[in-house]
Design a protein around this motif. Structure first.
Motif, PDB file in Angstrom:
ATOM      1  N   PRO A 175      74.392  43.325  22.008  1.00 23.78           N
ATOM      2  CA  PRO A 175      73.235  43.950  22.669  1.00 23.78           C
ATOM      3  C   PRO A 175      73.588  44.568  24.020  1.00 23.78           C
ATOM      4  CG  PRO A 175      73.033  41.549  22.699  1.00 23.78           C
ATOM      5  CD  PRO A 175      74.166  41.888  21.788  1.00 23.78           C
ATOM      6  N   LEU A 176      74.562  43.976  24.717  1.00 27.55           N
ATOM      7  CA  LEU A 176      74.966  44.543  26.013  1.00 27.55           C
ATOM      8  C   LEU A 176      75.519  45.953  25.811  1.00 27.55           C
ATOM      9  CD1 LEU A 176      75.600  44.446  29.040  1.00 27.55           C
ATOM     10  CD2 LEU A 176      77.699  43.200  28.510  1.00 27.55           C
ATOM     11  N   ARG A 177      76.407  46.106  24.838  1.00 29.56           N
ATOM     12  CA  ARG A 177      77.005  47.423  24.584  1.00 29.56           C
ATOM     13  C   ARG A 177      75.935  48.412  24.114  1.00 29.56           C
ATOM     14  NH1 ARG A 177      81.878  44.581  22.422  1.00 29.56           N
ATOM     15  NH2 ARG A 177      83.540  44.978  23.924  1.00 29.56           N
ATOM     16  N   ILE A 223      66.280  33.685  43.563  1.00 28.10           N
ATOM     17  CA  ILE A 223      66.532  34.159  42.195  1.00 28.10           C
ATOM     18  C   ILE A 223      67.931  34.774  42.189  1.00 28.10           C
ATOM     19  CG2 ILE A 223      65.845  35.803  40.402  1.00 28.10           C
ATOM     20  CD1 ILE A 223      62.953  35.566  41.514  1.00 28.10           C
ATOM     21  N   LEU A 224      68.812  34.159  41.424  1.00 27.84           N
ATOM     22  CA  LEU A 224      70.198  34.634  41.395  1.00 27.84           C
ATOM     23  C   LEU A 224      70.577  35.285  40.068  1.00 27.84           C
ATOM     24  CD1 LEU A 224      72.179  31.797  43.257  1.00 27.84           C
ATOM     25  CD2 LEU A 224      71.138  33.851  44.202  1.00 27.84           C
ATOM     26  N   THR A 225      69.776  35.025  39.028  1.00 22.86           N
ATOM     27  CA  THR A 225      70.115  35.647  37.738  1.00 22.86           C
ATOM     28  C   THR A 225      68.864  36.174  37.046  1.00 22.86           C
ATOM     29  OG1 THR A 225      69.805  33.724  36.297  1.00 22.86           O
ATOM     30  CG2 THR A 225      71.940  33.907  37.376  1.00 22.86           C
ATOM     31  N   ILE A 226      69.089  37.058  36.102  1.00 20.96           N
ATOM     32  CA  ILE A 226      68.018  37.581  35.248  1.00 20.96           C
ATOM     33  C   ILE A 226      68.177  36.952  33.868  1.00 20.96           C
ATOM     34  CG2 ILE A 226      66.993  39.670  34.228  1.00 20.96           C
ATOM     35  CD1 ILE A 226      66.830  39.549  37.321  1.00 20.96           C
ATOM     36  N   PRO A 227      67.216  36.127  33.426  1.00 20.94           N
ATOM     37  CA  PRO A 227      67.336  35.533  32.087  1.00 20.94           C
ATOM     38  C   PRO A 227      67.288  36.604  30.993  1.00 20.94           C
ATOM     39  CG  PRO A 227      65.679  34.390  33.392  1.00 20.94           C
ATOM     40  CD  PRO A 227      66.021  35.653  34.119  1.00 20.94           C
ATOM     41  N   LEU A 228      68.196  36.460  30.021  1.00 18.60           N
ATOM     42  CA  LEU A 228      68.237  37.397  28.892  1.00 18.60           C
ATOM     43  C   LEU A 228      68.095  36.653  27.569  1.00 18.60           C
ATOM     44  CD1 LEU A 228      71.339  39.400  30.176  1.00 18.60           C
ATOM     45  CD2 LEU A 228      68.957  40.157  30.277  1.00 18.60           C
ATOM     46  N   ALA A 242      72.551  49.573  40.205  1.00 20.30           N
ATOM     47  CA  ALA A 242      72.707  49.970  38.801  1.00 20.30           C
ATOM     48  C   ALA A 242      72.780  48.744  37.899  1.00 20.30           C
ATOM     49  CB  ALA A 242      73.974  50.817  38.643  1.00 20.30           C
ATOM     50  N   ALA A 243      73.521  47.716  38.346  1.00 15.38           N
ATOM     51  CA  ALA A 243      73.645  46.492  37.540  1.00 15.38           C
ATOM     52  C   ALA A 243      72.283  45.807  37.402  1.00 15.38           C
ATOM     53  CB  ALA A 243      74.644  45.538  38.181  1.00 15.38           C
ATOM     54  N   TYR A 244      71.524  45.762  38.498  1.00 18.08           N
ATOM     55  CA  TYR A 244      70.191  45.138  38.412  1.00 18.08           C
ATOM     56  C   TYR A 244      69.309  45.927  37.442  1.00 18.08           C
ATOM     57  CZ  TYR A 244      65.557  43.517  39.158  1.00 18.08           C
ATOM     58  OH  TYR A 244      64.288  43.031  38.908  1.00 18.08           O
ATOM     59  N   ALA A 245      69.361  47.249  37.556  1.00 19.73           N
ATOM     60  CA  ALA A 245      68.531  48.097  36.678  1.00 19.73           C
ATOM     61  C   ALA A 245      68.903  47.871  35.214  1.00 19.73           C
ATOM     62  CB  ALA A 245      68.716  49.565  37.054  1.00 19.73           C
ATOM     63  N   LEU A 246      70.204  47.679  34.943  1.00 17.18           N
ATOM     64  CA  LEU A 246      70.647  47.424  33.564  1.00 17.18           C
ATOM     65  C   LEU A 246      70.083  46.093  33.049  1.00 17.18           C
ATOM     66  CD1 LEU A 246      72.474  47.956  31.048  1.00 17.18           C
ATOM     67  CD2 LEU A 246      74.284  46.743  32.281  1.00 17.18           C
ATOM     68  N   PHE A 247      70.211  45.027  33.863  1.00 14.56           N
ATOM     69  CA  PHE A 247      69.716  43.719  33.425  1.00 14.56           C
ATOM     70  C   PHE A 247      68.191  43.722  33.291  1.00 14.56           C
ATOM     71  CE2 PHE A 247      73.703  41.673  35.430  1.00 14.56           C
ATOM     72  CZ  PHE A 247      74.397  41.818  34.246  1.00 14.56           C
ATOM     73  N   SER A 248      67.527  44.420  34.204  1.00 21.39           N
ATOM     74  CA  SER A 248      66.061  44.514  34.131  1.00 21.39           C
ATOM     75  C   SER A 248      65.657  45.211  32.834  1.00 21.39           C
ATOM     76  CB  SER A 248      65.533  45.290  35.335  1.00 21.39           C
ATOM     77  OG  SER A 248      64.163  45.593  35.159  1.00 21.39           O
ATOM     78  N   TYR A 249      66.374  46.294  32.533  1.00 19.25           N
ATOM     79  CA  TYR A 249      66.105  47.063  31.307  1.00 19.25           C
ATOM     80  C   TYR A 249      66.307  46.192  30.077  1.00 19.25           C
ATOM     81  CZ  TYR A 249      67.041  50.515  27.613  1.00 19.25           C
ATOM     82  OH  TYR A 249      67.035  51.217  26.434  1.00 19.25           O
ATOM     83  N   MET A 250      67.389  45.400  30.056  1.00 19.50           N
ATOM     84  CA  MET A 250      67.673  44.541  28.900  1.00 19.50           C
ATOM     85  C   MET A 250      66.638  43.434  28.754  1.00 19.50           C
ATOM     86  SD  MET A 250      71.821  44.127  29.032  1.00 19.50           S
ATOM     87  CE  MET A 250      71.906  42.997  27.650  1.00 19.50           C
ATOM     88  N   SER A 251      66.120  42.975  29.890  1.00 17.55           N
ATOM     89  CA  SER A 251      65.184  41.848  29.865  1.00 17.55           C
ATOM     90  C   SER A 251      63.744  42.273  29.606  1.00 17.55           C
ATOM     91  CB  SER A 251      65.274  41.083  31.194  1.00 17.55           C
ATOM     92  OG  SER A 251      64.455  39.941  31.161  1.00 17.55           O
ATOM     93  N   GLN A 252      63.452  43.544  29.825  1.00 17.66           N
ATOM     94  CA  GLN A 252      62.065  44.000  29.654  1.00 17.66           C
ATOM     95  C   GLN A 252      61.598  43.779  28.205  1.00 17.66           C
ATOM     96  OE1 GLN A 252      62.135  48.077  31.111  1.00 17.66           O
ATOM     97  NE2 GLN A 252      62.919  47.361  33.084  1.00 17.66           N
ATOM     98  N   PRO A 253      60.303  43.454  28.019  1.00 24.66           N
ATOM     99  CA  PRO A 253      59.801  43.129  26.679  1.00 24.66           C
ATOM    100  C   PRO A 253      60.112  44.188  25.622  1.00 24.66           C
ATOM    101  CG  PRO A 253      58.165  42.581  28.330  1.00 24.66           C
ATOM    102  CD  PRO A 253      59.272  43.274  29.059  1.00 24.66           C
TER     103      PRO A 253
END
Lengths: 490, 377
Positions: free
Chosen positions: A43-45, A136-141, A358-369
């Motif tokens: 999913p990351l790729r 908050i240090l991580t974004i749960p995925l 950019a990294a935060y935006a990527l993790f936010s995008y992956m975590s969004q519903p």
């Protein structure tokens, strides 16, 4: 004429492409590290490619074996190499990463981010997987709980109910072992558990142990005595859990000691196992028409427990009663294990500001519903439900291929674990990885291989854990342990 | 006049300066090389020695090494890693019997040396020390073979080294003797026997992992025919050790084969033919003519394989992951696993203990066997 041509050439070569690329992170390249996968890395790729198209960022994904991930992150970030701008890793390692000063504080970014729908993420994952030291240090995925999976058809044929205790588990495994469960004419296995060293074996063992040692709720803890940081190892409960763990090997594949979760999941979905202990992955994998022979034949149940539990004063196993086991149901004490805590994204504090964004935006995008709610229904992703909406919306699961009853059964097992007041939290203190992945994992593998007796295994785990505690400082470790259980301020 | 004197004085100074330069030329020219060697050899050695006496910690802004004295060595030899490294002995009666016999043999050898007029101090020196070390290693190994005991990474490594070297030598010798004969196809087989040496150890490990898989893979029909379809190499400590040993022997026998084949070329054919004419059997020809010519090369070959064998890591790592339990874990793999979990101190301590072990064994070998093999004693 020539100057005009030169201008035109310059315009075509540099200006037009620059105008065409209007992404938010145009020209920003980020390096993200995670484990080999295919879980998580897939999913990351996939999302990285979509993210690149949408924002203009360049995402380079690097993968290493799981057993190398911890040291790769730490050595890279603490030696000043900083090859990686972000990582997807086990949140329990934050106890080592945060004090080393390598983790970016994401609190302000999360607060300002409405798209991530932070309040939709389960409270446990927001508190345990994302928060450390009040930041908050991580974004749960991903959401992680271990459960027991069973073959509904096999249990029906045997006239048995899903296991409530580990004795039930062994009984079912024994009765089912040797039956042909996938119609290929070959005898199959009563139980398939990933017992490979340097992999996931120690989580499987802790899933068995929890119900024997933790009875008074999450804050009692299952690893150490909260009064003096003594390991809860040299007692009858630990010995019984070791006995059960080894007993399951009798009903497993011949090479079970060399199987990791990828192997056992494959065996289960190809119809070769009656029972298995695993995270939420087998549920979605069982509906994959390409690989599964057990679609709509899989049930999930909260981890079994025990009617006899540890008396911490004497070290003996005693019978459950209302006082000793306040959370018991039908006399069975259950302690679902939040093993691992769920893959989470963290950002390197030493990365450049644009890369962090950019990294935060990527993790936010992956975590969004929009992305996450689909990912958790796909087995290969390795992502399991962690958002409230993922438990609420049954239709998403049905659309993915689950039957409605199957989806309810699967989600109920996770929700029961998630809502249990007696949930066992995974170890999240400094050197957690040394306690578990080094000492516990090695001794378990030696015990399973017949190199150690139960008493010798207990002795070795106790001594190994004590050695780490003494080296790190008993009081410091105790405070960290209490904080990880929510007893002191985190 | 003054000018001339000054010039002469200057010339004298210059000559003395040039002389001084010439006397120190060797030092000046060698100094860069010495500094480079020091930087590339000594500095990492000192660094890793310090690492073995330290514990790695992570703190704000990076990592720090805390000096802990001999704590890492204590952990390996007396602490929580003792069983992992040194194994767990049992009261193996037959181990004691073997030890007694070995001690008796050593005693007899010592006595003969003494009767031969050797100095009592020499007798108390290297031979006695070597004998005691040999006894210690023998006990360390044999006392872990008794049921109810377990081998540590030290014993497992010794097993790979001793059994592997012996098998590689014997097989290599057999193949070399075959290829030295004037048989059809020997040129083809010479090339064929060398091929495993050209394959990377990782590749060999993956290949043997596939071949030893009794559930899937190309040899499944063979395993099923042998009734081994329900057997797993990785579940049985000795099965797994044998799988690693077979892989190692397959990979390194060609090395022994090449060296011994080259040594065979130096055997004078006239002597072999003369012996045959005199009615010597093939065994007598080999024992009294061929083997003495092979001895110097054999001794060096065994020494190289001993040193190399101690460093085995790829095969057990890929083939069995060091398992089942720690049954196939070598010292190098033990150190690698420790390093991988950032237990740098233990990994470095293991490295130095391995260096000590290899130095001891190769020193004994170099002192006792090499001179005899080369006909220097």
């Amino acid at each position: 004429m020539i100057p005009n041509l030169a201008r035109l050439f310059f315009l075509v070569l540099f200006l037009v492409p620059a105008l065409a690329q209007t992404g938010r992170f145009q020209g920003v390249s980020i390096n993200v590290l995670t484990f080999t996968g295919p879980q998580i890395a897939e999913p990351l790729r996939r999302h990285a490619a979509a993210f690149e198209r949408a924002t203009g960022a360049k995402v380079n994904v690097t993968v290493v074996p799981f057993s190398d991930l911890y040291q790769q992150i730490l050595t890279d970030a603490t030696t000043g190499t900083n090859s990686y701008d972000a990582w997807i890793f086990a949140p329990q390692w934050m106890a080592d990463f945060a004090p080393a000063g390598i983790m970016e504080d994401l609190t302000a970014r999360v607060r300002a981010d409405t798209a991530i729908q932070w309040s939709d993420i389960g409270v446990f994952f927001r508190e345990f997987s994302a928060l450390y030291g009040g930041k908050i240090l991580t974004i749960p995925l991903d959401g992680d709980f271990q459960m027991v999976y069973y073959r509904t058809d096999v249990l029906r044929q045997l006239g048995l109910q899903p296991p409530q205790t580990w004795d039930d588990y062994l009984n079912i495994a024994q009765r089912a072992n040797g039956r042909d469960m996938n119609g290929d004419g070959r005898p199959d296995f009563g139980s398939c558990i990933a017992k490979k060293r340097n992999a996931q074996s120690y989580w499987m063992f802790m899933s068995i142990l929890g119900g024997y040692v933790q009875t008074q709720g999450t804050r009692q803890g299952a690893f150490f005595d909260t009064r003096n940081m003594q390991p809860l190892v040299k007692n009858q409960a630990f010995a019984e859990a070791l006995r059960v763990y080894k007993e399951t090997t009798r009903f497993g594949p011949p090479d079970e000691l060399n199987l990791d979760v990828g192997d056992t999941r494959g065996l289960f979905t190809s119809g070769r196992c009656a029972l298995s202990i695993d995270w939420g992955d087998i549920g979605p994998l069982s509906i994959d028409p390409q690989t599964s022979k057990v679609k709509d034949l899989v049930g999930a149940v909260i981890l079994p427990g025990s009617r006899r539990i540890l008396d911490r004063n004497t070290g003996n196993l005693v019978n459950c009663n209302a006082q000793l086991c306040p959370h018991a149901i039908n006399g069975v004490n259950r302690a679902p294990y939040a093993a691992f805590g769920g893959w989470s994204g963290g950002i390197n504090a030493k990365a450049a500001a644009a890369k962090k964004d950019a990294a935060y935006a990527l993790f936010s995008y992956m975590s969004q519903p929009a992305q996450s709610n689909k990912d958790v229904t796909i087995g290969i992703t390795g992502f399991n439900p962690y958002r409230v909406s993922q438990f609420r919306d049954i239709q998403t699961w049905v659309a993915a291929g689950f039957s409605e009853a199957g989806a309810r059964n699967y989600l109920t097992a996770i929700q029961q674990s998630l809502n249990s007041p007696n949930m066992v939290l995974d170890l999240r203190i400094p050197k957690a990885q040394q306690y578990q992945q080094v000492v516990l994992d090695r001794v378990l593998s030696e015990y399973l291989a017949g190199q150690l007796t139960i008493a010798q295994a207990q002795e070795q785990i106790h001594n190994g854990w004590e050695e780490i505690t003494n080296a790190e400082g008993r009081q410091k470790q105790l405070q960290a342990y209490l904080a990880s259980l929510g007893i002191a301020g985190r | 006049m003054k000018k001339v004197e000054n010039k002469l004085q200057q010339a004298g100074l210059w000559i003395r300066f040039v002389g001084w330069l010439e006397r120190r030329a060797a030092t000046v020219f060698l100094l860069p090389s010495v500094l480079v060697i020091l930087a590339f050899v000594l500095f990492p050695l000192v660094g890793s020695l310090y690492s073995s006496l330290a514990r790695l910690r992570f703190s704000e802004g990076g990592l720090e090494l805390t000096f802990v004295g001999l704590a890492n060595y204590r952990k390996l030899l007396l602490g929580s890693e003792q069983g992992h490294f040194l194994g767990q002995p049992g009261a193996g009666l037959w181990a004691l019997v073997v030890m007694g016999l070995l001690a008796l043999v050593l005693g007899v050898v010592m006595y003969h040396r003494w009767r031969a007029g050797r100095s009592v101090w020499i007798w108390l020196g290297q031979p006695l020390l070597g004998g005691l070390l040999l006894l210690a290693f023998t006990w360390l190994f044999l006392s872990r073979l008794w049921p109810g005991t377990r081998m540590g990474t030290l014993q497992t490594t010794l097993f790979y080294v001793m059994a592997g070297t012996a098998l590689q030598y014997l097989l290599g010798l057999g193949l070399a003797l075959l290829c030295a004969e004037r048989l059809p196809g020997t040129r083809f087989f010479r090339v064929l026997f060398i091929l495993p040496l050209a394959i990377t150890p990782i590749g060999v490990a993956y290949m043997f992992r596939m071949l030893t898989d009794t559930g899937k893979g190309p040899l499944v029909p063979l395993w099923e025919a042998m009734g081994l379809s329900g057997f797993s190499w990785v579940n049985d400590p000795w099965g797994a050790r044998l799988a690693v040993l077979i892989g190692d022997v397959w990979q390194w026998t060609p090395f022994a084969f090449i060296v011994l084949l080259a040594a065979l070329q130096s055997v004078p054919q006239e002597q072999v033919e003369a012996a045959a004419v005199d009615g010597a059997s093939r065994w007598q020809v080999f024992r009294h003519i061929i083997f003495p010519y092979l001895l110097p090369a054999s001794a060096t070959l065994v020494l190289i394989r001993l040193i190399e064998g101690f460093k085995i890591v790829d095969l057990p790592n890929i083939l069995t992951n060091g398992g089942p339990g720690t049954a196939t874990e070598s010292i190098t793999l033990h150190a690698y696993f420790a390093w991988r979990t950032l237990d740098i101190g233990t990994a470095a301590a293991l490295g130095f203990l391995l260096m000590l072990l290899v130095s001891l064994i190769t020193s004994l070998y170099a002192a006792w066997i090499l001179p005899r093999a080369r006909g220097q004693v």
